[in-house]
Structures are given as C-alpha cells and as structure tokens.
Write a protein that holds these residues in place. Structure first.
Motif, PDB file in Angstrom:
ATOM      1  N   VAL A  58      24.385  33.987  21.003  1.00 63.07           N
ATOM      2  CA  VAL A  58      24.480  32.690  21.660  1.00 63.07           C
ATOM      3  C   VAL A  58      23.214  31.852  21.450  1.00 63.07           C
ATOM      4  CG1 VAL A  58      24.460  31.669  23.960  1.00 63.07           C
ATOM      5  CG2 VAL A  58      26.223  33.278  23.349  1.00 63.07           C
ATOM      6  N   GLY A  59      22.074  32.530  21.355  1.00 62.38           N
ATOM      7  CA  GLY A  59      20.814  31.819  21.148  1.00 62.38           C
ATOM      8  C   GLY A  59      20.784  30.993  19.873  1.00 62.38           C
ATOM      9  N   ASN A  60      21.664  31.323  18.908  1.00 62.85           N
ATOM     10  CA  ASN A  60      21.671  30.582  17.651  1.00 62.85           C
ATOM     11  C   ASN A  60      22.569  29.349  17.678  1.00 62.85           C
ATOM     12  OD1 ASN A  60      19.937  32.395  16.454  1.00 62.85           O
ATOM     13  ND2 ASN A  60      21.577  33.686  15.655  1.00 62.85           N
ATOM     14  N   LEU A  61      23.290  29.140  18.774  1.00 63.20           N
ATOM     15  CA  LEU A  61      24.201  27.996  18.823  1.00 63.20           C
ATOM     16  C   LEU A  61      23.461  26.750  19.304  1.00 63.20           C
ATOM     17  CD1 LEU A  61      27.383  29.519  20.509  1.00 63.20           C
ATOM     18  CD2 LEU A  61      26.785  29.434  18.099  1.00 63.20           C
TER      19      LEU A  61
ATOM     20  N   VAL B 199      22.999  34.967  28.429  1.00 61.45           N
ATOM     21  CA  VAL B 199      22.076  35.975  27.915  1.00 61.45           C
ATOM     22  C   VAL B 199      21.937  35.656  26.433  1.00 61.45           C
ATOM     23  CG1 VAL B 199      21.599  38.419  27.666  1.00 61.45           C
ATOM     24  CG2 VAL B 199      22.987  37.624  29.579  1.00 61.45           C
ATOM     25  N   LEU B 200      20.838  35.001  26.073  1.00 65.13           N
ATOM     26  CA  LEU B 200      20.741  34.426  24.726  1.00 65.13           C
ATOM     27  C   LEU B 200      20.812  35.466  23.617  1.00 65.13           C
ATOM     28  CD1 LEU B 200      18.061  31.651  25.299  1.00 65.13           C
ATOM     29  CD2 LEU B 200      20.514  31.379  25.068  1.00 65.13           C
ATOM     30  N   GLY B 201      20.326  36.673  23.899  1.00 67.58           N
ATOM     31  CA  GLY B 201      20.333  37.706  22.866  1.00 67.58           C
ATOM     32  C   GLY B 201      21.684  38.410  22.718  1.00 67.58           C
ATOM     33  N   MET B 202      22.640  38.049  23.556  1.00 63.07           N
ATOM     34  CA  MET B 202      23.957  38.681  23.493  1.00 63.07           C
ATOM     35  C   MET B 202      24.901  37.828  22.663  1.00 63.07           C
ATOM     36  SD  MET B 202      25.499  40.061  27.038  1.00 63.07           S
ATOM     37  CE  MET B 202      25.465  41.780  27.451  1.00 63.07           C
ATOM     38  N   ASN B 203      25.956  38.435  22.154  1.00 63.09           N
ATOM     39  CA  ASN B 203      26.867  37.656  21.327  1.00 63.09           C
ATOM     40  C   ASN B 203      27.769  36.769  22.190  1.00 63.09           C
ATOM     41  OD1 ASN B 203      29.289  39.041  22.065  1.00 63.09           O
ATOM     42  ND2 ASN B 203      28.678  40.724  20.733  1.00 63.09           N
TER      43      ASN B 203
ATOM     44  N   THR C 133       0.836  -1.206   0.000  1.00 59.66           N
ATOM     45  CA  THR C 133       0.000   0.000   0.000  1.00 59.66           C
ATOM     46  C   THR C 133       0.873   1.260   0.000  1.00 59.66           C
ATOM     47  OG1 THR C 133      -0.104  -0.280   2.376  1.00 59.66           O
ATOM     48  CG2 THR C 133      -2.048  -0.931   1.127  1.00 59.66           C
ATOM     49  N   ASP C 134       0.219   2.375  -0.293  1.00 56.61           N
ATOM     50  CA  ASP C 134       0.957   3.641  -0.310  1.00 56.61           C
ATOM     51  C   ASP C 134       1.081   4.191   1.102  1.00 56.61           C
ATOM     52  OD1 ASP C 134       1.333   3.642  -2.990  1.00 56.61           O
ATOM     53  OD2 ASP C 134      -0.562   4.680  -3.402  1.00 56.61           O
ATOM     54  N   PRO C 135       2.156   4.912   1.373  1.00 52.93           N
ATOM     55  CA  PRO C 135       2.297   5.524   2.696  1.00 52.93           C
ATOM     56  C   PRO C 135       1.248   6.612   2.925  1.00 52.93           C
ATOM     57  CG  PRO C 135       4.104   6.165   1.258  1.00 52.93           C
ATOM     58  CD  PRO C 135       3.321   5.136   0.520  1.00 52.93           C
ATOM     59  N   VAL C 136       0.849   6.801   4.185  1.00 57.58           N
ATOM     60  CA  VAL C 136      -0.071   7.905   4.498  1.00 57.58           C
ATOM     61  C   VAL C 136       0.691   9.224   4.545  1.00 57.58           C
ATOM     62  CG1 VAL C 136      -1.913   6.726   5.714  1.00 57.58           C
ATOM     63  CG2 VAL C 136       0.160   7.327   6.958  1.00 57.58           C
ATOM     64  N   LEU C 137       1.949   9.132   4.926  1.00 56.99           N
ATOM     65  CA  LEU C 137       2.733  10.355   5.091  1.00 56.99           C
ATOM     66  C   LEU C 137       4.145  10.061   4.611  1.00 56.99           C
ATOM     67  CD1 LEU C 137       2.934  13.221   6.393  1.00 56.99           C
ATOM     68  CD2 LEU C 137       3.659  12.076   8.474  1.00 56.99           C
ATOM     69  N   ARG C 138       4.665  10.975   3.795  1.00 54.99           N
ATOM     70  CA  ARG C 138       6.007  10.733   3.268  1.00 54.99           C
ATOM     71  C   ARG C 138       6.800  12.037   3.339  1.00 54.99           C
ATOM     72  NH1 ARG C 138       7.973  10.139  -2.138  1.00 54.99           N
ATOM     73  NH2 ARG C 138       5.913  10.609  -2.960  1.00 54.99           N
ATOM     74  N   LEU C 139       7.997  11.947   3.876  1.00 53.23           N
ATOM     75  CA  LEU C 139       8.893  13.111   3.918  1.00 53.23           C
ATOM     76  C   LEU C 139      10.000  12.858   2.923  1.00 53.23           C
ATOM     77  CD1 LEU C 139       9.249  13.558   7.768  1.00 53.23           C
ATOM     78  CD2 LEU C 139       7.689  14.703   6.206  1.00 53.23           C
ATOM     79  N   GLU C 140      10.282  13.859   2.108  1.00 51.56           N
ATOM     80  CA  GLU C 140      11.295  13.666   1.087  1.00 51.56           C
ATOM     81  C   GLU C 140      12.378  14.711   1.247  1.00 51.56           C
ATOM     82  OE1 GLU C 140       9.808  12.126  -2.876  1.00 51.56           O
ATOM     83  OE2 GLU C 140      10.778  14.011  -3.410  1.00 51.56           O
ATOM     84  N   ASN C 141      13.529  14.277   1.672  1.00 57.30           N
ATOM     85  CA  ASN C 141      14.710  15.127   1.681  1.00 57.30           C
ATOM     86  C   ASN C 141      14.489  16.478   2.365  1.00 57.30           C
ATOM     87  OD1 ASN C 141      17.387  15.406   1.106  1.00 57.30           O
ATOM     88  ND2 ASN C 141      17.010  16.463  -0.826  1.00 57.30           N
ATOM     89  N   ILE C 142      13.929  16.448   3.564  1.00 59.36           N
ATOM     90  CA  ILE C 142      13.625  17.697   4.269  1.00 59.36           C
ATOM     91  C   ILE C 142      14.912  18.336   4.803  1.00 59.36           C
ATOM     92  CG2 ILE C 142      12.463  18.720   6.266  1.00 59.36           C
ATOM     93  CD1 ILE C 142      10.446  17.777   4.317  1.00 59.36           C
ATOM     94  N   VAL C 143      15.092  19.624   4.473  1.00 52.10           N
ATOM     95  CA  VAL C 143      16.219  20.391   4.988  1.00 52.10           C
ATOM     96  C   VAL C 143      15.654  21.607   5.704  1.00 52.10           C
ATOM     97  CG1 VAL C 143      18.250  21.761   4.407  1.00 52.10           C
ATOM     98  CG2 VAL C 143      17.761  19.660   3.136  1.00 52.10           C
ATOM     99  N   LYS C 144      16.143  21.880   6.904  1.00 53.24           N
ATOM    100  CA  LYS C 144      15.728  23.109   7.584  1.00 53.24           C
ATOM    101  C   LYS C 144      16.967  23.773   8.171  1.00 53.24           C
ATOM    102  CE  LYS C 144      13.267  26.296   9.429  1.00 53.24           C
ATOM    103  NZ  LYS C 144      12.529  27.264   8.584  1.00 53.24           N
ATOM    104  N   THR C 145      17.203  25.004   7.768  1.00 52.25           N
ATOM    105  CA  THR C 145      18.364  25.717   8.316  1.00 52.25           C
ATOM    106  C   THR C 145      17.905  26.918   9.131  1.00 52.25           C
ATOM    107  OG1 THR C 145      18.525  27.021   6.305  1.00 52.25           O
ATOM    108  CG2 THR C 145      19.923  25.087   6.433  1.00 52.25           C
ATOM    109  N   PHE C 146      18.634  27.151  10.206  1.00 54.93           N
ATOM    110  CA  PHE C 146      18.489  28.389  10.978  1.00 54.93           C
ATOM    111  C   PHE C 146      19.823  29.102  10.880  1.00 54.93           C
ATOM    112  CE2 PHE C 146      15.558  25.425  13.099  1.00 54.93           C
ATOM    113  CZ  PHE C 146      14.397  26.154  12.942  1.00 54.93           C
ATOM    114  N   PRO C 147      19.893  30.392  11.222  1.00 51.63           N
ATOM    115  CA  PRO C 147      21.178  31.077  11.127  1.00 51.63           C
ATOM    116  C   PRO C 147      22.279  30.304  11.850  1.00 51.63           C
ATOM    117  CG  PRO C 147      19.442  32.627  11.663  1.00 51.63           C
ATOM    118  CD  PRO C 147      18.816  31.267  11.658  1.00 51.63           C
TER     119      PRO C 147
END
Lengths: 505, 324
Positions: free
Chosen positions: A394-397, A344-348, A2-16
């Motif tokens: 720092v919040g982006n690490l 302090v997440l908003g600080m560098n 049978t066919d899948p109900v849900l299929r993910l294909e090569n999902i990429v998600k980038t944040f800074p």
C-alpha cells in the motif's frame, strides 16, 4: 537573452508502480522568480528531491549554467549553488545564529579552536544584508518562526547561490513578516539569483513571481508569464478541468434514524452534542481544526469514553468501549490520518482491505485467502483503485488510491453508519471528485454517512445537512438548501446568530 | 555508467547481502576443511541448533509484533532448572506440564507489562532477564540441579532419543517451526501480528485488540522457551543455573539474520529457520577452523551488527546515507 541559471530537461522519476515525474522540463533565468505549482501529489516535492540530490532522476538531465550535473546528495547540491529553504526548518535551536549559519564550516584557529571573532563578524555582515533585528549571538530557539527562516536564508547566502528554492515559505508567517520575506526575495532577485517559489497561495504567486510552471500528475503542463495569465486559467492547468463544487441539491429517500446522539460530552473536548443521522443521509460536520469533530467520531468508534450523554443505534442505547465493538455494531470510521491510522503501509493491498474482518474470513483455522481476493477485486473495480495487483504494498500507491483502499476496507464491512474524517485530504483533484460522488452514492444505497471536513466546498457539495461546530459545541444545523457561505463561516467562528446552539434539524 | 553499476551492486548487497556472505562463508569453510559439508557434520549442526531454533521461532512473533524479548535466555535456564527439580519430586509426567505452566506465567507477566500497560519491551525484558535469573537462583539455592536416577528415566527421550533415525530435538524443532509457521502465515492471529507490528495505531483503528495480540506473542515466546528448556534438561539430565545465559543475543541474531525487521511488521518463520541454520553453520565452521569456542560470542555480535545494518540499508536502498 541571457542563459538560464538552472535548466531541467525531460526529468523522469519512477518508483515501483508509480511514475512520479514524467518529462518535466523548465528553466530558471537569473533574477527571475519562478513559481512551481500543482496539486498535492502532482510531483512538486519529488522534483525538489531530485534537484536536491535526495533522489536521482530515472531519465533526463539537470544543467546549472552550461554544465550538466549529477548530485549525489544535499551537500553536493548546495556546493553547486542550489539552496533550499524548507517548509520545515532544520535548525539547531540550542545553538546561536552564527553557529547555525556556519554549522559544519566554522572558521578555526590553531588546535581546532573556533574563531569566534571571525564567525561573529562574518555572520553580522550577512545579517546586515538581510536587514534583520537580531544578531549573530542570539540563540535560534528564542527567535520567531519568521526570523528562524531568515537564518535559513542567511545560511543560503554563505555559498555562491545560483538558485534558491523556497518551499511554502509563508505557511507560518504573519502578513508583516511576509513583507520582509518578499523584500529579501527581491534583493536576491536583484543580485541575479534564480528563485523557484513553491506555494499554493495564488495571491502571493501573482504578487511576486515572473513566470509560473505547472505540474499535474507528474507531468509538465507548461510555463506561463504571470503577467499574462489569471488565477482561473492557472487553476484549470493544475486540475485539468473545472472542478464541480456546486452545492448538493438532490436528497435521497430517507430511512429510519441509524444513529442518534443525545447530550454527548467528553471533558473539555466537546459539550452537549445532540444530532441524528438517518439512512440515506449525508451529514457534514464543518468547523475549524480543534472544534471537536474528530473527537466525536472517535467516541462513536469506541476510541474515547464520553463523560456524559447517550449514543443510540437503531433506537437502542449502546455502550461502545472499543473499535471492535463499534465495528460489531455496524459503525465504520475512515480516519483522518490515512498513513498513521488508516493503513499498514508495509502490508499489501488485499491484507489492508480485509483487516477488520480477518477473524470472520476463516476457513477452518486459516484465513480464507480466496475470499479475501474476491473482496479486494470487488472494491478495486467498484472504486477504480489503480494498482498492479493485490500483492502491491500500500505504501507504493498514490494518496488517492490509498484513500480508496481505506474506504473499500470499511465499505466491505457493510456498516450501518459510515464516518469519514477529512476524506480527501492530500489527494489529487480527480480522486477527490470521485470520492465525493461515491459518498452521495453510498447515501443513495441507504448508508447513514457522517462527513467531517475542513473544506467548505466539500461540505457543501456532499451534505444533506451541515452541522457547524465551534469550540466543542454545535452552533447551528443547516439544511443544504438554506445554508449560505457567510452564515456557515459565522457559525464556525462563534459569531452571529445561532451562537446559542439552535437546532434546526 | 560506473556510478550506476556501483549503485546496483549496493542495492543487491543490501537486499541479498546475508545470503552472499553465507555463501562465501560456506565455500571458504568447505575449502579449509572437507569435513564441514559432510552429512555427519550437517546433522550435528542442525541438532545443536534445535534449542536455539525453537526459541528463535517464538521470538520471531514478538519481533514481528514490534517488540523485543531479551529475557528468553534466562527464562530457558529457569525452565531447565524447574523441570529437573520437579522431575525427582513429582515425577516427569507431572513435572513437564508444571514447568510449562510456570514458564507461561512468566511470559504472561511480560505480555501484560508490554501489551496492556504499554511499557517499553526493551526495558521490561532486559529487566526480566535479570529478575528471572534471580528467581532461578533463589529456586535452586544456587546449586546445580541433577536428576538422581539418570539411567532409569524416560525423560531423556526429548534430548537424546531418536525416531525414524532422526534425533528427537530436530523433530521437535521442525514440528514447532511448521506449526507456528502456519499460525503466523495463515491464521487471522498471524495477520494481526503483522498489522500490530507494521502500524499499531492503524491496527487499533481496524478493531484489532493490540494489547491482546502482543500479550499472545509473549505467551507463544515463553511456550517455545519452555520447549527448549525441556530439550536442554532432557539432553543433559542435569544443569547449571546459567545454562541459557547469552542465548537471548544469539536468538535475536538468528531472527534478524532471517530478515525480520526490528521495527516490526516483517519476517517469517521460514526465514528465521534459515537464520538459525546460518548462525549454526558459521559457529560450527569457526570451531572446525580451530578457533576457540569463545570466539563465537564476538562473531555473534558482528553478525547482529551486519544484519541490522543491512536491514536499514535495504529500507533506504543504499548502504549508507547521511539522511535517515
């Protein structure tokens, strides 16, 4: 097939600065329970947010049945048949079960009045399927956590659910309640729904799932049939190698006593605590949450006042009233809650790292930014902190790199006593063993290190001595070569020999 | 594709929206009235912005530290009335330091309540807005305050004088902004202000004395208010008790407009100065268009709402969202 109900294909998600998901592909069949596993930070929650329409994938596609879909938000995901049962429940406690289930879509009569009869009837029909012991009119706040979860599941059943995603559903359930949940999952499965089951608990995974997909550092590691694998190989896929958690055997040359605590008490939090830590020594504090370990650390760091007892630094009795006094006396604390207390997440990155010594880093009236960058560079190299540069917030690490920033911040103070509270909570396995290695190295360099941890392998791996605490008291002190897991567990549970607080230092 | 473009536009607007709106305003006003962009008019806008600007610079410290100061308007009335009254009683040379001292005491009191007792700054300063107003009226007996000899005093130099052809209020605004801008951006104290506002708990865990930092921010704010009061008093040499009324909102609007987050931890003095100028030009533009002066109260409110909305939108990367 049978066919899948849900299929993910090569999902990429980038944040800074971070590639949170990198090429994730798997599919869920109708009537299948599909486990999704991975360490903290592996990308499970990001993937779920992509599926739930909270984040949009940077690349890749999601298919429901044969249709490629984009979901702009949680409501759209639900409308398309993707339903989430979250770890943290999102119910209105003051409303009834029926109102919660149909919230936003209550059946109406003329003039906008709620059609209570229809509402109750429909709700009871769904609750009947779930075989629960409460009815539509019950106030949700009066239900147990397990039953509240049932309400969430009932909510999922009001739409034509194609895929139901359970995120750590058993985290707060008793064994009996788990059985009920697993029955419900079996029913959904029999109805042809595809289920994604996220859990860290191997035992459950092997009990109820059909296949397992594994993520590591945002990358898809593969899918295996549950029946054809075992815990060890799944763990290996999750962490990429065998985790070295042998017991610490090497002792460093011990120097003089850096800190000594005599009969320290603080109200009901802890009582009559006595121990010492020498230079070159790592002392692990092991116990259950609430045993008083963090509170001792906070007292040593000047955040709490002891009600009795003495603290001696280098043999001299010292009063510590505030963190800046503690710092001036050469005590550093890497706190338990990295985001809440450590950064302090908003600080560098640079500013976070030099924060405790910003007063001392002056050239004239100004902060000596060149000096700061030197400090940052030094500890970035020494601790292998991965960041595009000191300007990065720092919040982006990632969690591991954030923790290294906190550790670097305190190492750069060159303390006599370094206290680390849950140093590897919520960070990936690779960083974990790096931090363990680092703690041993610091002791070798002559630091006195106090490690508080709730993970037994961690305590065993880094400590020269282990202090077991139960309910605010030191139950027993072990040398690393004498300790056994059994005796340690007994000590922190307040049973067995040593419960009379013997000191074996 | 279309969805992607819409999203990019949303992000751009969220980040740069104020500048875009400002540019549109400027162009529209200039087209409606050539006078708007003339040297004279620009000069007059900057000069009339000086009092607001100096106060906004001080409030920027408070806002970055994660607090609010709604008392600056009535505190400015207090400073103005006090310095005018003392001028005739003890002479200007003594009146000015006395007035500064009294205003700083008010700032210290607020700083004590918010910093050391950890009371909510909105409640404390909203209360002080009213309390200081009452204090001013009690002090003056409800009468307007005027200097007896308006011709013969050197006191008028702060509000009416010029140096090198530039009005003194503008010079004072620039000096205060430059000095405090350096303090905020470059000194250890400035760094602590950002840390305390960004995450007060983490700042405490880093050995920073949070209470003292917040206290100092309110002290700076009240010092700026005293400076503004000095200019105000010197400019008119007489004043009503309510001269600063409503300024707290304009100050807040300028600070937020400059991009300081009401949640604390971000903002700069330079951006606040930009915020002050934007607000000044918009108000001036509305007057030139022939709208009544009172319209600006409504416009100020609209600007605050817009700025707060865009601040939140920039944080979540969308103009609106059903989840936080």
């Amino acid at each position: 097939m049978t066919d899948p109900v849900l299929r993910l294909e090569n999902i990429v998600k980038t944040f800074p600065g971070v590639r949170a998901l990198d090429g994730v592909s798997f599919s869920v069949m109708p009537g299948e329970v599909h486990a999704l596993m991975g360490e903290n930070g592996a990308g499970k929650s990001t993937l779920m947010k992509v599926l739930g329409g909270i984040h949009q994938p940077t690349e890749g596609a999601i298919y429901i049945g044969d249709d490629r879909v984009t979901m702009a938000g949680p409501l759209e995901a639900k409308a398309k048949g993707i339903v989430f049962i979250h770890q943290e429940l999102s119910l209105a406690e003051e409303l009834s079960v029926a109102e919660n289930i149909y919230l936003g879509e209550l059946p109406r009569k003329r003039f906008g009045r709620v059609d209570w009869a229809t509402l109750t009837e429909r709700t009871n029909a769904i609750l009947g399927k779930l075989n629960v012991g409460f009815d539509a009119r019950t106030r949700v706040g009066d239900l147990s956590i397990a039953n509240q979860q049932m309400v969430e599941i009932a909510r999922a059943l009001t739409v034509d659910a194609k895929a139901v995603i359970f995120d750590e559903p058993t985290a707060s359930l008793t064994d009996a309640e788990k059985v009920v949940l697993f029955d419900v999952i079996a029913d959904l499965k029999a109805g042809g729904v595809g289920i994604i089951y996220i859990s860290h608990r191997m035992e459950e995974i092997f009990r109820i799932t059909d296949r397992i997909s594994i993520l590591r550092d945002g990358q898809y590691q593969g899918t295996v049939n549950t029946a054809e694998t075992d815990e060890e190989s799944v763990t290996q896929m999750m962490i990429g190698r065998q985790l070295d958690l042998s017991r610490n055997a090497s002792h460093h040359q011990l120097g003089e006593v850096a800190i000594e605590v005599r009969g320290l008490s603080c109200g009901k939090l802890y009582t009559d605590i006595s121990f010492d830590i020498r230079r070159g020594e790592v002392v692990g504090f092991y116990g259950l949450v609430g045993a008083g370990r963090t509170e001792i650390a906070e007292t040593l760091f000047g955040l709490r006042r002891p009600s009795a007892g003495q603290i001696l630094l280098g043999g001299v009795e010292t009063q510590i009233h505030s963190p800046d006094e503690a710092i001036a006396h050469g005590i550093s604390l890497v706190p338990e809650d990295r985001k809440g207390q450590g950064l302090v997440l908003g600080m560098n990155c640079r500013d976070n790292m030099t924060l405790p010594q910003v007063d001392r880093l002056a050239s004239g009236p100004f902060v000596a930014e060149g000096e700061e960058i030197k400090i940052f560079d030094k500890y970035r190299d020494q601790l292998d902190i991965r960041t595009p540069g000191w300007r990065q917030k720092v919040g982006n690490l990632s969690g591991g790199n954030q923790q290294k920033i906190v550790i670097g911040k305190w190492l750069s103070m060159h303390p006599d006593v370094l206290i680390v509270d849950e140093p590897t909570r919520g960070i990936d396995v690779g960083s974990k063993s790096e931090i363990h290695k680092l703690l041993r190295e610091l002791a070798a360099q002559g630091y006195a290190v106090m490690v508080i941890s709730s993970e037994m392998p961690e305590v065993l791996h880094v400590s020269d001595r282990i202090i077991a605490m139960y309910s605010g008291r030191i139950i027993r002190t072990f040398r690393s070569e004498d300790v056994t897991e059994d005796s340690l567990i007994q000590a922190i549970s307040g049973i067995g020999p040593g419960a009379q607080a013997t000191e074996v230092a | 594709m279309a969805a992607m473009n819409r999203k990019d536009l949303g992000e751009f607007l969220a980040k740069q929206g104020i500048l875009v709106a400002f540019a549109v305003f400027m162009i529209a006003f200039t087209m409606a009235n050539q006078k708007f962009i003339s040297i004279d008019n620009v000069f007059s806008v900057v000069r009339s912005s000086a009092i607001l600007g100096i106060m906004a610079v001080g409030v920027t410290f408070v806002v970055i530290s994660g607090n609010l100061d709604l008392s600056v308007g009535s505190m400015m009335s207090f400073s103005t009335i006090v310095v005018l009254d003392l001028h005739d009683k003890v002479g200007p040379a003594l009146a000015i330091p006395l007035m500064f001292l009294m205003t700083l005491c008010l700032g210290a009191f607020i700083g004590f309540l918010v910093g050391y007792l950890r009371l909510n700054s909105l409640i404390v300063t909203l209360g002080m807005l009213s309390a200081i107003h009452g204090l001013t009226l009690t002090y003056s007996g409800g009468q307007n305050m005027d200097i007896a000899d308006k011709e013969g005093t050197w006191f008028s130099v702060f509000g009416q004088g010029t140096a090198l052809g530039i009005p003194v209020p503008i010079l004072m605004f620039l000096a205060v902004a430059a000095f405090l801008g350096l303090v905020l951006a470059r000194t250890p104290f400035g760094r602590k202000v950002y840390a305390v506002g960004g995450n007060g708990t983490a700042a405490t865990f880093s050995g920073i004395r949070r209470a003292r930092t917040v206290f100092t921010c309110y002290l700076i704010s009240s010092g700026c208010v005293a400076t503004a009061g000095l200019i105000q008093a010197s400019r008119s040499l007489g004043s009503q008790n309510t001269v600063g009324q409503g300024l707290e909102l304009e100050v807040l609007a300028a600070v937020i407009l400059g991009g300081a987050s009401l949640l604390g931890g971000s903002g700069t003095i330079f951006k606040t100065v930009i915020g002050v100028l934007i607000l000044g030009f918009i108000q001036n533009g509305l007057l030139l268009m022939g709208l009544q002066f009172y319209v600006q109260f409504v416009v100020t409110w609209i600007i605050i709402i817009l700025a707060v909305w865009l601040d939140i939108a920039a944080k979540r990367g969308k103009l609106w969202s059903s989840i936080a």
